[in-house]
Structure formats: C-alpha cells, structure tokens
Design an enzyme around this catalytic site. Sequence first.
Site, PDB file in Angstrom:
ATOM      1  N   ASP A   1       5.038   0.617  11.853  1.00  0.00           N
ATOM      2  CA  ASP A   1       3.712  -0.017  11.392  1.00  0.00           C
ATOM      3  C   ASP A   1       3.577  -1.533  11.681  1.00  0.00           C
ATOM      4  OD1 ASP A   1       3.106   2.343  10.013  1.00  0.00           O
ATOM      5  OD2 ASP A   1       3.527   1.762   8.092  1.00  0.00           O
TER       6      ASP A   1
ATOM      7  N   ARG B   1      -8.561  -0.837   4.558  1.00  0.00           N
ATOM      8  CA  ARG B   1      -7.724   0.313   3.765  1.00  0.00           C
ATOM      9  C   ARG B   1      -6.450  -0.182   3.634  1.00  0.00           C
ATOM     10  NH1 ARG B   1      -6.461   4.370   7.767  1.00  0.00           N
ATOM     11  NH2 ARG B   1      -4.960   4.980   6.216  1.00  0.00           N
TER      12      ARG B   1
ATOM     13  N   ARG C   1       0.630  14.655  13.300  1.00  0.00           N
ATOM     14  CA  ARG C   1       1.248  14.696  11.868  1.00  0.00           C
ATOM     15  C   ARG C   1       1.335  15.954  11.186  1.00  0.00           C
ATOM     16  NH1 ARG C   1      -1.086   9.106   9.745  1.00  0.00           N
ATOM     17  NH2 ARG C   1       0.931   9.118   8.346  1.00  0.00           N
TER      18      ARG C   1
ATOM     19  N   LYS D   1       0.955  -1.033  -0.191  1.00  0.00           N
ATOM     20  CA  LYS D   1      -0.110  -0.090  -0.109  1.00  0.00           C
ATOM     21  C   LYS D   1       0.912   1.330   0.075  1.00  0.00           C
ATOM     22  CE  LYS D   1      -1.772   1.716   4.037  1.00  0.00           C
ATOM     23  NZ  LYS D   1      -1.399   2.961   4.352  1.00  0.00           N
ATOM     24  N   ASN D   2       1.934   1.128   0.788  1.00  0.00           N
ATOM     25  CA  ASN D   2       2.467   2.581   1.085  1.00  0.00           C
ATOM     26  C   ASN D   2       3.974   2.789   0.031  1.00  0.00           C
ATOM     27  OD1 ASN D   2       1.045   2.863   3.232  1.00  0.00           O
ATOM     28  ND2 ASN D   2       2.551   2.363   4.842  1.00  0.00           N
TER      29      ASN D   2
ATOM     30  N   ILE E   1       8.246   6.912  16.783  1.00  0.00           N
ATOM     31  CA  ILE E   1       7.744   7.652  15.523  1.00  0.00           C
ATOM     32  C   ILE E   1       6.432   8.587  15.753  1.00  0.00           C
ATOM     33  CG2 ILE E   1       7.382   7.455  12.696  1.00  0.00           C
ATOM     34  CD1 ILE E   1      10.054   6.435  13.699  1.00  0.00           C
TER      35      ILE E   1
ATOM     36  N   CYS F   1      -5.067  13.027  13.060  1.00  0.00           N
ATOM     37  CA  CYS F   1      -5.318  11.812  12.811  1.00  0.00           C
ATOM     38  C   CYS F   1      -5.067  11.093  14.053  1.00  0.00           C
ATOM     39  CB  CYS F   1      -4.838  11.041  11.652  1.00  0.00           C
ATOM     40  SG  CYS F   1      -3.158  10.463  11.795  1.00  0.00           S
TER      41      CYS F   1
ATOM     42  N   VAL G   1      13.808  12.153  10.199  1.00  0.00           N
ATOM     43  CA  VAL G   1      13.276  11.443   8.826  1.00  0.00           C
ATOM     44  C   VAL G   1      11.822  11.301   8.826  1.00  0.00           C
ATOM     45  CG1 VAL G   1      13.337   9.012   7.864  1.00  0.00           C
ATOM     46  CG2 VAL G   1      15.319   9.916   9.357  1.00  0.00           C
ATOM     47  N   SER G   2      11.439  11.569   7.456  1.00  0.00           N
ATOM     48  CA  SER G   2      10.038  11.596   6.941  1.00  0.00           C
ATOM     49  C   SER G   2       9.712  10.867   5.594  1.00  0.00           C
ATOM     50  CB  SER G   2       9.441  12.981   6.928  1.00  0.00           C
ATOM     51  OG  SER G   2       8.110  13.011   6.266  1.00  0.00           O
ATOM     52  N   VAL G   3       9.076   9.938   5.637  1.00  0.00           N
ATOM     53  CA  VAL G   3       8.918   9.191   4.441  1.00  0.00           C
ATOM     54  C   VAL G   3       8.007  10.184   3.604  1.00  0.00           C
ATOM     55  CG1 VAL G   3       7.485   7.148   3.523  1.00  0.00           C
ATOM     56  CG2 VAL G   3       8.732   6.869   5.825  1.00  0.00           C
TER      57      VAL G   3
ATOM     58  N   ARG H   1      -4.322  10.938   4.527  1.00  0.00           N
ATOM     59  CA  ARG H   1      -3.400  11.782   4.661  1.00  0.00           C
ATOM     60  C   ARG H   1      -2.341  11.870   3.486  1.00  0.00           C
ATOM     61  NH1 ARG H   1       0.022  14.785   8.388  1.00  0.00           N
ATOM     62  NH2 ARG H   1       2.230  14.496   7.445  1.00  0.00           N
TER      63      ARG H   1
HETATM   64  C1  EPZ Z   1       4.420   6.928   6.428  1.00  0.00           C
HETATM   65  O1  EPZ Z   1       3.598   8.144   6.715  1.00  0.00           O
HETATM   66  C2  EPZ Z   1       3.518   5.781   6.340  1.00  0.00           C
HETATM   67  N1  EPZ Z   1       2.186   6.194   5.256  1.00  0.00           N
HETATM   68  C3  EPZ Z   1       3.161   5.271   7.614  1.00  0.00           C
HETATM   69  O2  EPZ Z   1       2.523   4.092   7.420  1.00  0.00           O
HETATM   70  C4  EPZ Z   1       4.181   5.094   8.441  1.00  0.00           C
HETATM   71  O3  EPZ Z   1       3.814   4.809   9.777  1.00  0.00           O
HETATM   72  C5  EPZ Z   1       5.107   6.024   8.610  1.00  0.00           C
HETATM   73  O4  EPZ Z   1       5.538   6.742   7.039  1.00  0.00           O
HETATM   74  C6  EPZ Z   1       6.334   5.881   9.203  1.00  0.00           C
HETATM   75  O5  EPZ Z   1       7.044   4.851   8.635  1.00  0.00           O
HETATM   76  C7  EPZ Z   1       2.525   6.123   3.892  1.00  0.00           C
HETATM   77  O6  EPZ Z   1       3.396   5.612   3.596  1.00  0.00           O
HETATM   78  C8  EPZ Z   1       1.122   6.343   3.132  1.00  0.00           C
HETATM   79  P1  EPZ Z   1       6.484  10.253   8.363  1.00  0.00           P
HETATM   80  P2  EPZ Z   1       4.298   9.595   6.897  1.00  0.00           P
HETATM   81  O7  EPZ Z   1       6.441  11.651   7.664  1.00  0.00           O
HETATM   82  O8  EPZ Z   1       4.840   9.761   5.666  1.00  0.00           O
HETATM   83  C9  EPZ Z   1       6.960  13.858  11.656  1.00  0.00           C
HETATM   84  C10 EPZ Z   1       0.402   2.937   7.820  1.00  0.00           C
HETATM   85  O9  EPZ Z   1      -0.326   2.401   8.870  1.00  0.00           O
HETATM   86  N2  EPZ Z   1       6.580  14.931  10.827  1.00  0.00           N
HETATM   87  O10 EPZ Z   1       7.645   9.492   8.040  1.00  0.00           O
HETATM   88  O11 EPZ Z   1       3.011  10.440   7.028  1.00  0.00           O
HETATM   89  C11 EPZ Z   1       5.619  12.856  11.873  1.00  0.00           C
HETATM   90  O12 EPZ Z   1       4.655  13.647  12.668  1.00  0.00           O
HETATM   91  C12 EPZ Z   1       0.814   4.390   7.843  1.00  0.00           C
HETATM   92  O13 EPZ Z   1       0.367   2.554   6.696  1.00  0.00           O
HETATM   93  C13 EPZ Z   1       6.697  16.198  11.059  1.00  0.00           C
HETATM   94  O14 EPZ Z   1       6.802  16.571  12.216  1.00  0.00           O
HETATM   95  O15 EPZ Z   1       5.154   9.573   8.062  1.00  0.00           O
HETATM   96  C14 EPZ Z   1       5.866  11.430  12.372  1.00  0.00           C
HETATM   97  O16 EPZ Z   1       6.182  11.925  14.116  1.00  0.00           O
HETATM   98  C15 EPZ Z   1       0.373   5.160   9.136  1.00  0.00           C
HETATM   99  N3  EPZ Z   1       6.521  17.168   9.922  1.00  0.00           N
HETATM  100  C16 EPZ Z   1       7.418  11.625  11.842  1.00  0.00           C
HETATM  101  O17 EPZ Z   1       7.804  12.816  11.346  1.00  0.00           O
HETATM  102  C17 EPZ Z   1       6.497  16.700   8.660  1.00  0.00           C
HETATM  103  O18 EPZ Z   1       6.168  17.813   8.075  1.00  0.00           O
HETATM  104  C18 EPZ Z   1       7.466  10.556  10.669  1.00  0.00           C
HETATM  105  O19 EPZ Z   1       6.274  10.670   9.880  1.00  0.00           O
HETATM  106  C19 EPZ Z   1       6.228  15.228   8.336  1.00  0.00           C
HETATM  107  C20 EPZ Z   1       6.486  14.404   9.353  1.00  0.00           C
END
Ligand code: EPZ
Length: 431
Positions: A316, A408, A131, A22-23, A338, A126, A172-174, A102
Amino acid sequence: MESIRITGGERLNGRIAISGAKNAALPLMIASLLTAEELVLDNVPRLADVALLKRILGNHGVDVTVSGKRSGQADFSGETVRLAAPVIVDTTAPYDLVSRMRASFWVIGPLLARMGAARVSLPGGCAIGTRPVDFFLDGLKALGADIDLDSGYVVAEAPKGLRGGTIHLPRVSVGATHVLMMAASLAHGDTVINNAAAEPEVVDLARCLTAMGARIEGAGTPQIRIKGVTSLGAARHPVLPDRIETGTYAMAVAMTGGDVLLEGARADTLQEPIAVLRQTGVEMIESNEGIRVMRNGHGIAAADITTEPFPGFPTDLQAQFMALMTRAKGVSRIRETIFENRFMHVQELARLGARITLDGDVAHVTGTERLKGAPVMATDLRASVSLVIAGLAAEGTTTVNRIYHLDRGFERIEDKLGRCGAQIERLASSS
Ligand code: EPZ
C-alpha cells in the site's frame, strides 16, 4: 466529478495529524456483528469506505450511531462510532454492496459464526488484480462450514455452529486472517491459524476481540491460536493510527523537502519504510509525539524495494514510493509481490515526465530532475495519492481527476497538506 489541483514546488513544513487506520477500522466495525452488545470504536476516520460499511452493516441489523469531535479534541480526531446488533435481521450481503468494497465480503466470518448461516456475494475482480477468496472458503470449511456457490453468491452454513480446526494459509492474507480469527472466536474448541498475517491491523482486531471476551494468542506472529467462547460482549476500542497515511505523508515531505511532524504516528508499525526512507537521505526522528520527517538541502538517493507482508515494505506504499523515486538520483528497482496488477500509476506518472519501464513484476525508475504538471487520474486509492505526491514536486499545475478513490482512504488530504504549505485545492469539476 471532483478533482484536486496542485501547483508544485512548495516545501512542506508544519504538523499533520494522522487519522485512524482505514484498514483497521473496517474489520473492527465488522466485528460488531459478533455480539448482541455494544461495540464502541474511537478514532474512526471519516472516509467513504467507512460510510459505505456503515450502510452494509445497517443492512444486517447493526444500529450505528456516530458522535463527532468533542471540545478539547484535536482537529483531526476521528469519530466515535457505536455499533450494536442485538438482532441480526439479514444474513445476506448483496452484490450491489459487496461489489463496491471488497472488505465487505469479510462479514461472512462473523455472520456464519453467530447465526450459523451467511449468503455473501463474491466480490469480483478489482483494479489491482483478481483477488480470489479461496483461502477464506477453505479456512471456513476447516472450521466445519458447508460452502456452496450459487449464482455469484457464497452460501455458507454451519447449523450446529462452527468448530475449532487447524488452518494453514497458502500465502499470507490479511483479510483471510481477520475473517478466520473472528469466526474462530465463536467456534466450539480450539483453532490454530498458521502462516497468518502479522499486520498491525490484525493485532488491533485481536486486541478488540480480546476486549470483547475472545481468547486469542499470537496475533502479530505467523501463528494465531484461538480458544472459542460461547458469546462475546461489549467493548470500547480506539482504532490504531494509519501507517499507510503516515508513510504517504512521509514520502510527500521526502519529495518536496521540508520538516513535518506526523502527529500520533506509530513508528513500530512502519519500520521497513522508515529504514528505506533513511536510505534515500530523509531524516526521520521517532518520539512520543509521533514521527518527525525532514529533508533539507540535499537530493533524494535511489533505493530498491520489494513489497512483502508485514514487517516487509507494504504494497500500500509502493505507488507512493515510486512517485518519490521518479525524482531520485539514479535508478531504483521496485518489485511488487503482493498483487499482480498494481502498477496502474506507471502510465500516469509518465504523463508527468517520469521515466519508468516495466519488466513483469519489477518497475525500473530512472530519476529525473524535472517533473512537469499535467492532468492525470488513477483507478485505485494508493495510485491516486502517488499522483498527488508527484504533483507536489512537479513544475506547474497537476490536476488529479477521479478523486473519489482518494476519499475512500485519505481524510481531508487537501487540508492536511495545505496547512503545511502545499498549494492544493479541491475543485468541484475537473478543469
Ligand atoms: C488488505 O487486502 C488491505 N485491505 C489492502 O489494502 C492491502 O493492500 C492488502 O491487505 C495487503 O496488505 C484492507 O485491509 C481493507 P490479502 P486483502 O488477502 O486482505 C491473495 C488499500 O489500498 N489471496 O492480504 O484483500 C491476494 O490475491 C488496500 O487500502 C488469494 O489468493 O489482501 C493477494 O495476492 C488495497 N486468495 C494476496 O493473497 C484469497 O482467498 C494478499 O492479499 C485471499 C487472498
């Protein structure tokens, strides 16, 4: 509202075909906005989030056509999705769509890079935490975009196009890595993203963008370097197998005991969870066919984990691992680093008899011999599936309600587990 009913106590034996991730599928589909030519994605999972994204992309002008399984293909082969956006008809992503998923916020990168403008609703909070999107906005500013906030929308403009820049992600932000990599692919000049996410889904997106003509180096490491090109073209790309689905079923087998081949699973995307499961006494054999998971004759040993960006233990899989630890011998310590609020499953696991105490970002799980079935529900995808795993080992009947979260992210979960011997069925309404 649909629910899933499980009668616990059956061991799992057989084969489970792992679906496309999915991701990975979501950002790959969004990448279609970057080109006027056709992007063909194979092995796209049939999931509610994918269906919603098809609608969202359609709103921007992407024509989406789907062909299903062809004869000779494996039972769970995903769809082939053709996405073509010769013309972008709308650069606005409205609140009612973005608030439901999101990841749809991520259209901001390709829209801005291709059209010089995007108006995208802020996603809002969420269930797993606040987030924020500050990394996206700061990164796009570093690529020359003007960003304003207006009535809950991010209004981004770069009338003369984006230009390359150097970006350091504060953590790190995916999602920010996906978006900035897509945006920088069409920027004028060179971009460096430091402290980039190294998740396999980022590597998969980089491969697809490269097949479309992008010039990207370093995906899968903390520094990604991109040389902007003026346009991207057609490509065909298979979605990588879902490492979270793989890890989830591995934990289900660990929980019930048995012997299951996870077909098509890629062990290189899952080294830390595999190491942890081995520590708990599960046998995991990697082969060309996938990963074979076995637990026979002995119990589960407790192990501690801390969630971390790749290659660390994925957030996850945290809820699923916690479900497993509720039956372990001894106490395990599970630290979530995370997301600040990703422990909603704790209260529901407690309804099945789990012994868990929370101390800030750490959960202490004391294993117990017996879980007992009960009605439960959860407000996010991974939390929901952790309850399914617990239900597989609980005495009696567990009913997991509100399963639209499961749909989902897990394709036909009751079929996949049912074929391996689980007593699991989908009910039209909760009972
Ligand atoms: C991705 O979410 C995944 N979603 C998530 O999977 C997964 O849990 C997450 O990465 C971490 O591996 C998809 O790929 C669709 P992040 P993402 O930006 O990209 C903070 C699932 O169950 N942050 O890596 O939204 C954030 O709040 C889902 O499939 C900021 O502070 O996650 C978090 O604490 C849920 N500011 C951390 O970074 C920003 O602008 C990592 O989030 C962006 C992020």
